[in-house]
Write a protein that holds these residues in place. Structure first.
Motif, PDB file in Angstrom:
ATOM      1  N   ALA A   1      36.738  45.085  50.941  1.00 47.15           N
ATOM      2  CA  ALA A   1      36.411  46.130  50.347  1.00 47.15           C
ATOM      3  C   ALA A   1      35.960  45.853  48.794  1.00 47.15           C
ATOM      4  N   PRO A   2      34.716  47.008  48.761  1.00 42.33           N
ATOM      5  CA  PRO A   2      34.580  46.705  46.366  1.00 42.33           C
ATOM      6  C   PRO A   2      35.952  46.551  45.921  1.00 42.33           C
ATOM      7  N   GLY A   3      35.838  45.570  45.066  1.00 41.03           N
ATOM      8  CA  GLY A   3      36.947  46.205  43.660  1.00 41.03           C
ATOM      9  C   GLY A   3      37.726  44.521  44.681  1.00 41.03           C
ATOM     10  N   THR A   4      37.224  43.289  45.661  1.00 41.38           N
ATOM     11  CA  THR A   4      38.465  42.850  46.100  1.00 41.38           C
ATOM     12  C   THR A   4      38.624  42.148  45.480  1.00 41.38           C
ATOM     13  N   LEU A   5      40.047  41.486  44.602  1.00 37.98           N
ATOM     14  CA  LEU A   5      39.568  40.099  43.750  1.00 37.98           C
ATOM     15  C   LEU A   5      40.147  39.037  44.659  1.00 37.98           C
ATOM     16  N   VAL A   6      39.201  37.748  44.297  1.00 40.40           N
ATOM     17  CA  VAL A   6      38.946  36.909  45.583  1.00 40.40           C
ATOM     18  C   VAL A   6      39.064  35.468  44.905  1.00 40.40           C
ATOM     19  N   GLU A   7      40.058  34.899  45.320  1.00 40.54           N
ATOM     20  CA  GLU A   7      40.131  33.776  43.988  1.00 40.54           C
ATOM     21  C   GLU A   7      39.635  32.334  45.151  1.00 40.54           C
ATOM     22  N   LEU A   8      38.017  31.783  44.456  1.00 41.17           N
ATOM     23  CA  LEU A   8      38.367  31.130  45.342  1.00 41.17           C
ATOM     24  C   LEU A   8      38.266  29.527  44.510  1.00 41.17           C
ATOM     25  N   VAL A   9      39.346  28.615  45.795  1.00 41.65           N
ATOM     26  CA  VAL A   9      39.146  26.875  44.719  1.00 41.65           C
ATOM     27  C   VAL A   9      38.276  25.749  45.938  1.00 41.65           C
ATOM     28  N   ALA A  10      37.357  25.059  44.696  1.00 41.31           N
ATOM     29  CA  ALA A  10      36.813  23.336  45.059  1.00 41.31           C
ATOM     30  C   ALA A  10      36.523  22.818  44.280  1.00 41.31           C
TER      31      ALA A  10
ATOM     32  N   ALA B   1      31.529  40.260  39.809  1.00 38.04           N
ATOM     33  CA  ALA B   1      32.309  40.363  38.456  1.00 38.04           C
ATOM     34  C   ALA B   1      32.612  38.609  38.724  1.00 38.04           C
ATOM     35  N   LEU B   2      32.280  37.861  37.638  1.00 37.61           N
ATOM     36  CA  LEU B   2      33.732  36.556  37.488  1.00 37.61           C
ATOM     37  C   LEU B   2      33.887  36.427  36.694  1.00 37.61           C
ATOM     38  N   LEU B   3      34.995  36.994  37.098  1.00 34.45           N
ATOM     39  CA  LEU B   3      36.707  37.023  35.993  1.00 34.45           C
ATOM     40  C   LEU B   3      37.023  35.959  35.028  1.00 34.45           C
ATOM     41  N   GLY B   4      36.808  35.052  35.687  1.00 35.05           N
ATOM     42  CA  GLY B   4      37.239  33.455  34.939  1.00 35.05           C
ATOM     43  C   GLY B   4      36.800  32.056  36.362  1.00 35.05           C
ATOM     44  N   LEU B   5      36.744  31.180  35.406  1.00 36.04           N
ATOM     45  CA  LEU B   5      36.075  29.460  35.445  1.00 36.04           C
ATOM     46  C   LEU B   5      37.351  28.709  34.685  1.00 36.04           C
ATOM     47  N   GLU B   6      38.013  28.200  35.861  1.00 29.97           N
ATOM     48  CA  GLU B   6      39.014  27.014  34.963  1.00 29.97           C
ATOM     49  C   GLU B   6      39.083  25.618  36.082  1.00 29.97           C
ATOM     50  N   ARG B   7      39.221  24.342  34.817  1.00 25.69           N
ATOM     51  CA  ARG B   7      39.428  23.809  36.435  1.00 25.69           C
ATOM     52  C   ARG B   7      41.032  23.087  36.273  1.00 25.69           C
ATOM     53  N   ARG B   8      41.006  22.646  36.908  1.00 25.92           N
ATOM     54  CA  ARG B   8      42.888  22.334  37.770  1.00 25.92           C
ATOM     55  C   ARG B   8      42.579  20.882  37.822  1.00 25.92           C
ATOM     56  N   GLY B   9      43.461  20.351  37.777  1.00 29.10           N
ATOM     57  CA  GLY B   9      42.915  18.875  38.265  1.00 29.10           C
ATOM     58  C   GLY B   9      41.681  18.454  38.495  1.00 29.10           C
ATOM     59  N   ALA B  10      41.543  18.131  40.104  1.00 28.45           N
ATOM     60  CA  ALA B  10      40.644  17.405  40.852  1.00 28.45           C
ATOM     61  C   ALA B  10      39.764  19.262  40.799  1.00 28.45           C
ATOM     62  N   ALA B  11      40.165  20.132  40.790  1.00 25.23           N
ATOM     63  CA  ALA B  11      39.992  21.275  41.347  1.00 25.23           C
ATOM     64  C   ALA B  11      39.033  21.822  40.312  1.00 25.23           C
ATOM     65  N   TRP B  12      38.622  23.000  40.802  1.00 25.22           N
ATOM     66  CA  TRP B  12      37.788  24.525  39.700  1.00 25.22           C
ATOM     67  C   TRP B  12      38.459  25.195  40.720  1.00 25.22           C
ATOM     68  N   VAL B  13      39.096  26.394  40.109  1.00 24.76           N
ATOM     69  CA  VAL B  13      39.571  28.187  40.594  1.00 24.76           C
ATOM     70  C   VAL B  13      39.126  28.814  39.844  1.00 24.76           C
ATOM     71  N   ALA B  14      38.122  29.913  40.962  1.00 20.60           N
ATOM     72  CA  ALA B  14      37.166  30.895  40.264  1.00 20.60           C
ATOM     73  C   ALA B  14      37.976  32.544  40.923  1.00 20.60           C
ATOM     74  N   TRP B  15      38.073  33.827  39.403  1.00 17.53           N
ATOM     75  CA  TRP B  15      38.363  34.918  40.562  1.00 17.53           C
ATOM     76  C   TRP B  15      36.082  35.180  40.285  1.00 17.53           C
ATOM     77  N   VAL B  16      37.408  35.993  41.428  1.00 17.60           N
ATOM     78  CA  VAL B  16      35.851  36.888  41.643  1.00 17.60           C
ATOM     79  C   VAL B  16      35.992  38.854  42.488  1.00 17.60           C
ATOM     80  N   ARG B  17      35.495  39.304  41.316  1.00 22.86           N
ATOM     81  CA  ARG B  17      35.839  40.912  41.692  1.00 22.86           C
ATOM     82  C   ARG B  17      34.542  41.097  42.489  1.00 22.86           C
ATOM     83  N   LYS B  18      34.675  41.832  43.635  1.00 24.27           N
ATOM     84  CA  LYS B  18      33.313  41.979  44.647  1.00 24.27           C
ATOM     85  C   LYS B  18      32.772  43.542  43.842  1.00 24.27           C
ATOM     86  N   ALA B  19      32.018  43.808  44.000  1.00 29.48           N
ATOM     87  CA  ALA B  19      30.488  44.907  43.280  1.00 29.48           C
ATOM     88  C   ALA B  19      31.325  45.734  44.179  1.00 29.48           C
TER      89      ALA B  19
END
Length: 79
Positions: A29-38, A57-75
């Motif tokens: 659904a619109p407005g859902t917050l998704v976390e991506l780990v890559a 909307a990309l709300l944040g992107l940060e490095r955590r050890g060997a991974a990148w963690v990002a938060w995206v809110r669906k338009a």
């Protein structure tokens, strides 16, 4: 941030992390917050470009050890 959905694309390379988050977002659904780990460092450039192209909307992107963690809110969901 407390995500509604978590997408773990660890161990995959371009374009898989973007394909995985795109697949997840399509069924949410619109407005859902998704976390991506890559672990693919390409996500640093690919995810912001994908968000800009799709209107999410990309709300944040940060490095955590060997991974990148990002938060995206669906338009379409406001805040």
């Amino acid at each position: 941030m407390q995500p509604d959905v978590r997408v773990d694309a660890s161990g995959t390379y371009c374009p898989v992390p973007i394909l995985e988050i795109a697949k997840a977002v399509r069924r949410l659904a619109p407005g859902t917050l998704v976390e991506l780990v890559a672990t693919d460092p390409g996500v640093q450039a690919d995810l912001p470009a994908w968000c800009e192209a799709t209107g999410h909307a990309l709300l944040g992107l940060e490095r955590r050890g060997a991974a990148w963690v990002a938060w995206v809110r669906k338009a379409g969901g406001g805040a």
